[in-house]
Design an enzyme around this catalytic site. Structure first.
Site, PDB file in Angstrom:
ATOM      1  N   TYR A 353      27.193 -13.837   3.009  1.00 55.82           N
ATOM      2  CA  TYR A 353      27.630 -14.951   2.153  1.00 55.82           C
ATOM      3  C   TYR A 353      27.737 -14.488   0.709  1.00 55.82           C
ATOM      4  O   TYR A 353      27.127 -13.495   0.293  1.00 55.82           O
ATOM      5  CB  TYR A 353      26.675 -16.138   2.263  1.00 55.82           C
ATOM      6  CG  TYR A 353      25.291 -15.917   1.676  1.00 55.82           C
ATOM      7  CD1 TYR A 353      25.023 -16.175   0.330  1.00 55.82           C
ATOM      8  CD2 TYR A 353      24.236 -15.461   2.473  1.00 55.82           C
ATOM      9  CE1 TYR A 353      23.759 -15.991  -0.212  1.00 55.82           C
ATOM     10  CE2 TYR A 353      22.969 -15.267   1.947  1.00 55.82           C
ATOM     11  CZ  TYR A 353      22.736 -15.533   0.611  1.00 55.82           C
ATOM     12  OH  TYR A 353      21.481 -15.340   0.065  1.00 55.82           O
ATOM     13  N   CYS A 354      28.546 -15.219  -0.057  1.00 54.81           N
ATOM     14  CA  CYS A 354      28.675 -14.975  -1.500  1.00 54.81           C
ATOM     15  C   CYS A 354      29.023 -16.318  -2.147  1.00 54.81           C
ATOM     16  O   CYS A 354      28.945 -17.364  -1.507  1.00 54.81           O
ATOM     17  CB  CYS A 354      29.721 -13.901  -1.800  1.00 54.81           C
ATOM     18  SG  CYS A 354      31.381 -14.315  -1.211  1.00 54.81           S
ATOM     19  N   THR A 355      29.429 -16.318  -3.404  1.00 51.90           N
ATOM     20  CA  THR A 355      29.639 -17.568  -4.143  1.00 51.90           C
ATOM     21  C   THR A 355      30.733 -18.440  -3.543  1.00 51.90           C
ATOM     22  O   THR A 355      30.516 -19.599  -3.202  1.00 51.90           O
ATOM     23  CB  THR A 355      29.969 -17.272  -5.613  1.00 51.90           C
ATOM     24  OG1 THR A 355      28.934 -16.473  -6.175  1.00 51.90           O
ATOM     25  CG2 THR A 355      30.107 -18.561  -6.414  1.00 51.90           C
ATOM     26  N   ILE A 383      28.892 -20.155  -0.751  1.00 47.81           N
ATOM     27  CA  ILE A 383      27.784 -21.067  -1.061  1.00 47.81           C
ATOM     28  C   ILE A 383      28.317 -22.382  -1.617  1.00 47.81           C
ATOM     29  O   ILE A 383      27.768 -23.458  -1.366  1.00 47.81           O
ATOM     30  CB  ILE A 383      26.827 -20.414  -2.082  1.00 47.81           C
ATOM     31  CG1 ILE A 383      26.326 -19.064  -1.573  1.00 47.81           C
ATOM     32  CG2 ILE A 383      25.644 -21.318  -2.391  1.00 47.81           C
ATOM     33  CD1 ILE A 383      25.686 -18.205  -2.643  1.00 47.81           C
TER      34      ILE A 383
END
Length: 504
Positions: A353-355, A383
């Site tokens: 996952y990332c932003t 996210i």
């Protein structure tokens, strides 16, 4: 403005968007002096007119949205002509009766752009699939053809609400092959200036990545144009745009440029392509996977790794429970981190996952290319989208963003602490030393004592006169970066063999 939806599909789209279906589209009183012609229009033209008017009406209403009180967080309210409307019916009646002229002008604009988009679409069909041929796209001197008509809005309407409470920040990306990124750069620059947007837009032959801020009217117009552009309309949808409170004030300026990558991983897209990413999981699917992972008694022995692809200062103030958060300063270090810790991922199911999802696209492609993982998954929408659906889910703390806000808050959890006293604290400030650009967590009590630098070295530098800009000693370095390994190792260090005894 351009439209991303055919007139035949438009009714469902707008009804879903604003939940109105009883708008009187047969009222021709606002079409004066052309009303006599409308009766003679063929069926297809009537459909286009009907669609364009609904589109214009929906856009106008959308720009009047305001945040409802926190206890009515799921409701939408509207404010127009210094009046507050708490239901869709009342705002629709108000707009239909008080703003007919504005709707008419906007309808004309939609029809004009529909015509442009339609002619371009026909050219593309005749040319076959793939990138539109250059002659089918506006060239540099025709960039204005792809700017929305804002003549029906006053400058105050377009600029008002740019503040952090009433304005908006858009975050989006689109991976798709682009033949002429320099034309896209010129168009994006003109578009953002036209709408008074600030922010950052990166363009490459592999796609576009943007974060822009402005009034809600401006950001809505921007989305409409992006969704209707022939280059992107088959690749982008409204869900791809993440929104948050903010505005033009969140960025010091507008920066649009052409780069090799739309997110800097440091590896040519020709070697690691976005076309071979991990399996995308919706926020709901990802939530279930994390729940399953956290329910395991011994997570260290699990066949699953929950991997944070962001930088250390991002994961420090907010992260998923049980995640592996690499202590790296830049995403361009991520490939080296994977290489150095490759055994960690062998025969594992990796949940990345990332932003907003963009770093996972090529990050997952790189990890997959190593051929050691069982499976590689990534959180679709990042996210940002997860927190919209699960604000009190398994992500704890704030969401770091790369603008003057530094972070977004969706829950009350604080997972970080003051660098000086250890008190719970998660609000970043820049190091007070002009030579340093590090972020520091220092609580109000410590700030009151003058502890505003990221380390002792910088605190000492802060008491000295700042060097002139021409001085070669001006560097972004300090103890914080010097003592941190560039590429950390997560694997246990093997014991060194004992040194041989010296013979007597």
């Amino acid at each position: 403005m351009p439209s991303s939806t055919s007139p035949d599909q438009g009714n469902d789209l707008e009804a879903c968007l604003l939940r109105f279906s009883d708008l009187d589209l047969k009222d021709t009183s606002i079409i004066n002096p052309s009303s006599s012609l409308k009766a003679e229009l063929d069926v297809n033209t009537k459909k286009k007119y009907s669609f364009a008017k609904k589109k214009a009406f929906a856009l106008f209403v959308k720009t009047k949205e305001v945040s409802a009180p926190s206890y009515k967080c799921k409701e939408k309210w509207w404010k127009c002509c210094q009046q507050l409307f708490m239901g869709p019916t009342s705002i629709h009646i108000h707009v239909a009766t008080q703003h007919a002229d504005e709707i008419w002008h906007q309808t004309a604009s939609v029809l004009k752009q529909l015509a442009v988009a339609s002619s371009t679409s026909e050219s593309l069909k005749s040319a076959g699939k793939g990138d539109p041929p250059k002659e089918c796209l506006p060239r540099n001197h025709e960039v204005s053809a792809w700017l929305p008509d804002i003549s029906c809005f006053s400058p105050d309407e377009l600029i008002s609400g740019e503040g952090s409470e009433e304005g908006e920040v858009l975050l989006y990306y689109c991976y798709r092959d682009l033949e002429d990124p320099h034309w896209i750069c010129a168009w994006q620059t003109a578009l953002c200036r036209h709408l008074h947007l600030t922010g950052k837009v990166r363009i490459a032959t592999e796609g576009i990545n943007g974060t822009v801020g402005g009034s809600k009217l401006a950001t809505r117009l921007y989305v409409e144009v992006m969704l209707s552009c022939p280059l992107f309309k088959d690749y982008l949808c409204e869900e791809d745009f993440k929104t948050s409170k903010g505005g033009a004030c969140c960025f010091p300026e507008l920066r649009v440029g052409v780069f090799e990558e739309i997110v800097p991983m440091g590896i040519s897209p020709n070697k690691i392509s976005y076309k071979k990413p991990g399996i995308h999981l919706s926020p709901g699917e990802f939530h279930k996977e994390v729940e399953k992972f956290l329910s395991q008694a011994n997570q260290e022995q699990s066949d699953t790794i929950l991997l944070d692809c962001r930088n250390f200062y991002e994961s420090k103030i907010g992260r998923f429970q049980g995640c592996l958060a690499p202590d790296i300063r830049k995403f361009s270090y991520f490939p080296s981190y994977v290489d150095k810790n490759l055994e960690l991922f062998r025969e594992k199911r990796v949940l990345m996952y990332c932003t907003g999802g963009i770093r996972c696209e090529r990050g997952s492609a790189y990890l997959k290319a190593k051929g050691v993982c069982k499976e590689v998954f990534q959180l679709k929408g990042g996210i940002h989208k997860y927190l919209e659906e699960f604000p009190d889910g398994f992500y704890k703390g704030k969401l770091f963003v790369f603008d003057d806000r530094y972070a977004l808050s969706y829950n009350s959890d604080i997972v970080s602490e003051c660098a000086y006293c250890g008190a719970p604290w998660d609000q970043y400030k820049l190091c007070s030393t002009s030579q340093c650009r590090q972020l520091v967590l220092t609580c109000p009590a410590c700030q009151g004592q003058g502890l505003t630098a990221c380390c002792v070295t910088c605190q000492d530098k802060g008491s000295r006169p700042a060097p002139s800009p021409t001085q070669s000693s001006f560097k972004e370095e300090c103890d914080c970066t010097a003592r941190r390994p560039r590429i950390p190792s997560e694997l246990p260090q093997q014991a060194l063999p004992p040194e041989p005894r010296a013979e007597a």
